[in-house]
Scaffold this active site. Structure first.
Site, mmCIF file in Angstrom:
data_model
loop_
_atom_site.group_PDB
_atom_site.id
_atom_site.type_symbol
_atom_site.label_atom_id
_atom_site.label_comp_id
_atom_site.label_asym_id
_atom_site.label_seq_id
_atom_site.Cartn_x
_atom_site.Cartn_y
_atom_site.Cartn_z
ATOM 1 N N CYS A 129 8.760 -13.947 -58.037
ATOM 2 C CA CYS A 129 10.116 -14.066 -58.605
ATOM 3 C C CYS A 129 10.416 -15.465 -59.118
ATOM 4 O O CYS A 129 11.377 -15.655 -59.859
ATOM 5 C CB CYS A 129 11.160 -13.643 -57.583
ATOM 6 S SG CYS A 129 11.065 -11.895 -57.215
ATOM 7 N N ASN A 154 16.765 -6.391 -58.988
ATOM 8 C CA ASN A 154 15.814 -7.493 -59.028
ATOM 9 C C ASN A 154 14.721 -7.168 -60.041
ATOM 10 O O ASN A 154 13.873 -6.313 -59.782
ATOM 11 C CB ASN A 154 15.226 -7.702 -57.626
ATOM 12 C CG ASN A 154 14.249 -8.861 -57.568
ATOM 13 O OD1 ASN A 154 13.875 -9.425 -58.597
ATOM 14 N ND2 ASN A 154 13.833 -9.220 -56.362
ATOM 15 N N HIS A 175 18.086 -16.630 -59.238
ATOM 16 C CA HIS A 175 17.303 -15.392 -59.224
ATOM 17 C C HIS A 175 18.145 -14.307 -58.547
ATOM 18 O O HIS A 175 18.821 -14.567 -57.547
ATOM 19 C CB HIS A 175 15.993 -15.625 -58.461
ATOM 20 C CG HIS A 175 15.227 -14.362 -58.206
ATOM 21 N ND1 HIS A 175 14.888 -13.498 -59.218
ATOM 22 C CD2 HIS A 175 14.762 -13.808 -57.044
ATOM 23 C CE1 HIS A 175 14.236 -12.469 -58.693
ATOM 24 N NE2 HIS A 175 14.154 -12.628 -57.382
HETATM 25 N N1 ACO Z 1 19.466 2.544 -47.285
HETATM 26 C C1 ACO Z 1 19.917 2.713 -46.009
HETATM 27 N N2 ACO Z 1 19.397 2.049 -44.966
HETATM 28 C C2 ACO Z 1 18.392 1.183 -45.211
HETATM 29 C C3 ACO Z 1 17.883 0.975 -46.512
HETATM 30 C C4 ACO Z 1 18.454 1.706 -47.561
HETATM 31 N N3 ACO Z 1 18.040 1.574 -48.846
HETATM 32 N N4 ACO Z 1 16.889 0.068 -46.447
HETATM 33 C C5 ACO Z 1 16.770 -0.284 -45.166
HETATM 34 N N5 ACO Z 1 17.675 0.394 -44.426
HETATM 35 C C6 ACO Z 1 17.888 0.329 -42.965
HETATM 36 C C7 ACO Z 1 16.680 -0.133 -42.206
HETATM 37 O O1 ACO Z 1 15.801 0.947 -41.943
HETATM 38 C C8 ACO Z 1 17.304 -0.676 -40.954
HETATM 39 O O2 ACO Z 1 17.610 0.387 -40.098
HETATM 40 P P1 ACO Z 1 17.415 0.224 -38.498
HETATM 41 O O3 ACO Z 1 18.359 -0.894 -38.118
HETATM 42 O O4 ACO Z 1 17.810 1.551 -37.991
HETATM 43 O O5 ACO Z 1 15.988 -0.142 -38.294
HETATM 44 C C9 ACO Z 1 18.626 -1.280 -41.449
HETATM 45 O O6 ACO Z 1 18.887 -0.647 -42.708
HETATM 46 C C10 ACO Z 1 18.598 -2.775 -41.656
HETATM 47 O O7 ACO Z 1 17.417 -3.102 -42.390
HETATM 48 P P2 ACO Z 1 17.098 -4.594 -42.802
HETATM 49 O O8 ACO Z 1 15.786 -4.671 -43.514
HETATM 50 O O9 ACO Z 1 17.290 -5.483 -41.618
HETATM 51 O O10 ACO Z 1 18.298 -4.859 -43.836
HETATM 52 P P3 ACO Z 1 18.748 -6.210 -44.471
HETATM 53 O O11 ACO Z 1 20.172 -6.434 -44.215
HETATM 54 O O12 ACO Z 1 17.804 -7.334 -44.148
HETATM 55 O O13 ACO Z 1 18.617 -5.907 -46.042
HETATM 56 C C11 ACO Z 1 17.116 -6.454 -47.862
HETATM 57 C C12 ACO Z 1 17.351 -5.600 -46.593
HETATM 58 C C13 ACO Z 1 18.182 -6.083 -48.859
HETATM 59 C C14 ACO Z 1 15.748 -6.154 -48.401
HETATM 60 C C15 ACO Z 1 17.253 -7.960 -47.496
HETATM 61 O O14 ACO Z 1 16.508 -8.224 -46.342
HETATM 62 C C16 ACO Z 1 16.793 -8.888 -48.597
HETATM 63 O O15 ACO Z 1 17.434 -9.004 -49.630
HETATM 64 N N6 ACO Z 1 15.680 -9.639 -48.376
HETATM 65 C C17 ACO Z 1 15.241 -10.667 -49.331
HETATM 66 C C18 ACO Z 1 14.662 -10.090 -50.597
HETATM 67 C C19 ACO Z 1 14.109 -11.203 -51.459
HETATM 68 O O16 ACO Z 1 14.752 -12.217 -51.693
HETATM 69 N N7 ACO Z 1 12.864 -11.061 -51.928
HETATM 70 C C20 ACO Z 1 12.231 -12.146 -52.683
HETATM 71 C C21 ACO Z 1 12.130 -11.822 -54.089
HETATM 72 S S1 ACO Z 1 11.223 -10.337 -54.437
HETATM 73 C C22 ACO Z 1 9.674 -10.785 -55.106
HETATM 74 O O17 ACO Z 1 9.255 -11.892 -55.062
HETATM 75 C C23 ACO Z 1 8.846 -9.689 -55.717
#
Ligand code: ACO
Length: 331
Positions: A116, A286, A256
């Site tokens: 990214c 994204n 980003h």
């Molecule tokens: N819908 C409903 N529930 C979901 C979903 C969904 N789409 N996705 C995950 N959940 C659930 C999980 O299973 C989990 O359930 P559990 O508590 O029963 O186990 C709960 O939601 C919380 O999951 P987390 O992964 O902890 O959710 P989080 O608040 O961290 O959000 C996210 C996830 C959006 C991916 C976040 O962590 C994030 O934005 N991370 C950074 C992404 C990023 O910056 N990436 C770098 C760039 S990408 C690249 O380089 C290609």
């Protein structure tokens, strides 16, 4: 002697027409519009449909539009760099395919992969060719067909990504506008948290890798979130600090677009109000290397010569970076 800088002198983008909404995703996996919106800020994303259409489809469309818009002949281009994590093929470089499709014949071209952060890495690299006098017209493309590496049965990742391509033209400037400073960093110990397991030389494609769904994005969201939120804010604060810039001096932050919460945390740390932050994650998700050019393209009509703009990104690798740009033209 007057310093030669690389100025952004034009911008174009291509967004595929098909829109994948949160409502449609609700029918594909166990998710909800409410969860996606509150956790990420995303409402919809664009997907490139059509057999045989890859990243170069969007990259070349953006480049053709850029050439038209800036009145530049393809023959004038010296260098084209394409930042992408979803090349059309492992080789040749997608940059070469884009150049060919856009009629660029007198240039050298290559791909860069910094996930990214790739667009920023490519802008910083391209600007050095201008500053050194080696090149006069350089195109930087950020394009990704993330739908090609997204598992639409995995709710953890399929709600996050979209497809798009953007391109900018860099040219020499001597009026103190252009790419003023950049900081780029990488930490390979982040690899376990965000990567694609198979398809490379360490684990070539096989029936087993296909069955194991190893050709899709693998992300441990929370671990990545923690790094992203601090590193993107830290590096943006650092580039401002070392150039004596305060939030008041900044016209726009261009972050980003991976997660609205990461964007808001970065803006807070920089002392920048939300009214000065380019945010379009709700409509595109994204798009990896395309998020920053897509923002600049949408906001171009508001940009004025001399505006101080901070570009900031965090991505797989881990990689992260920020660039201070003084905008070079009134739109
Ligand atoms: N819908 C409903 N529930 C979901 C979903 C969904 N789409 N996705 C995950 N959940 C659930 C999980 O299973 C989990 O359930 P559990 O508590 O029963 O186990 C709960 O939601 C919380 O999951 P987390 O992964 O902890 O959710 P989080 O608040 O961290 O959000 C996210 C996830 C959006 C991916 C976040 O962590 C994030 O934005 N991370 C950074 C992404 C990023 O910056 N990436 C770098 C760039 S990408 C690249 O380089 C290609």
């Amino acid at each position: 002697m007057t310093k030669v800088r690389a100025a952004i002198t034009g911008i174009a983008a291509m967004v595929p027409p098909y829109i994948l909404t949160n409502k449609e995703l609700e029918m594909m996996v166990d998710t909800s519009d409410e969860w996606i919106t509150t956790r990420t800020g995303i409402k919809e994303r664009h997907i490139l449909k059509g057999d045989g259409l890859g990243t170069s489809e969007m990259g070349s469309a953006a480049v053709k539009e850029l050439l038209k818009k800036t009145g530049t002949s393809p023959d004038e281009i010296d260098l084209l760099i394409c930042a992408t994590v979803t090349p059309d093929m492992i080789f040749p470089a997608t940059a070469n395919i884009i150049s060919n499709k856009a009629g660029i014949k007198n240039a050298f071209s290559f791909d860069m992969n910094a996930a990214c952060s790739g667009f920023l890495f490519a802008v910083a690299t391209g600007s050095k060719y201008i500053e050194s006098g080696t090149s006069k017209k350089v195109i930087i493309v950020g394009a990704d067909k993330m739908s090609s590496i997204t598992d639409y049965t995995n709710r953890d990742t399929c709600v996050l990504f979209g497809d798009a391509g953007g391109a900018i033209l860099l040219e020499p400037a001597t009026d103190d506008c252009g790419i003023m400073d950049s900081i780029l960093l990488a930490d390979g110990s982040g690899q376990p948290y965000l990567h694609m397991k198979a398809g490379g030389s360490s684990r070539p494609p096989s029936h087993e890798t296909i069955d194991g769904k190893e050709h899709f994005v693998y992300q441990e969201g929370q671990a990545v979130f923690k790094f992203a939120v601090t590193k993107m804010a830290d590096i943006s604060a650092e580039i401002m600090g070392r150039n004596n810039l305060t939030g008041e001096d900044i016209a726009w932050l261009v972050p980003h677009q991976a997660n609205l919460r990461i964007i808001e945390a970065t803006a807070r740390r920089m002392g920048i109000g939300k009214n000065k932050v380019m945010i379009n994650i709700e409509r595109y998700g994204n798009t990896t290397t395309a998020t920053i050019p897509l923002c600049l393209w949408e906001w171009e009509h508001k940009l004025k010569k001399g505006d101080n703009i901070i570009l900031a990104a965090f991505g797989g690798g881990f990689t992260w970076g920020s660039i201070w740009v003084k905008w070079a033209y009134d739109s």
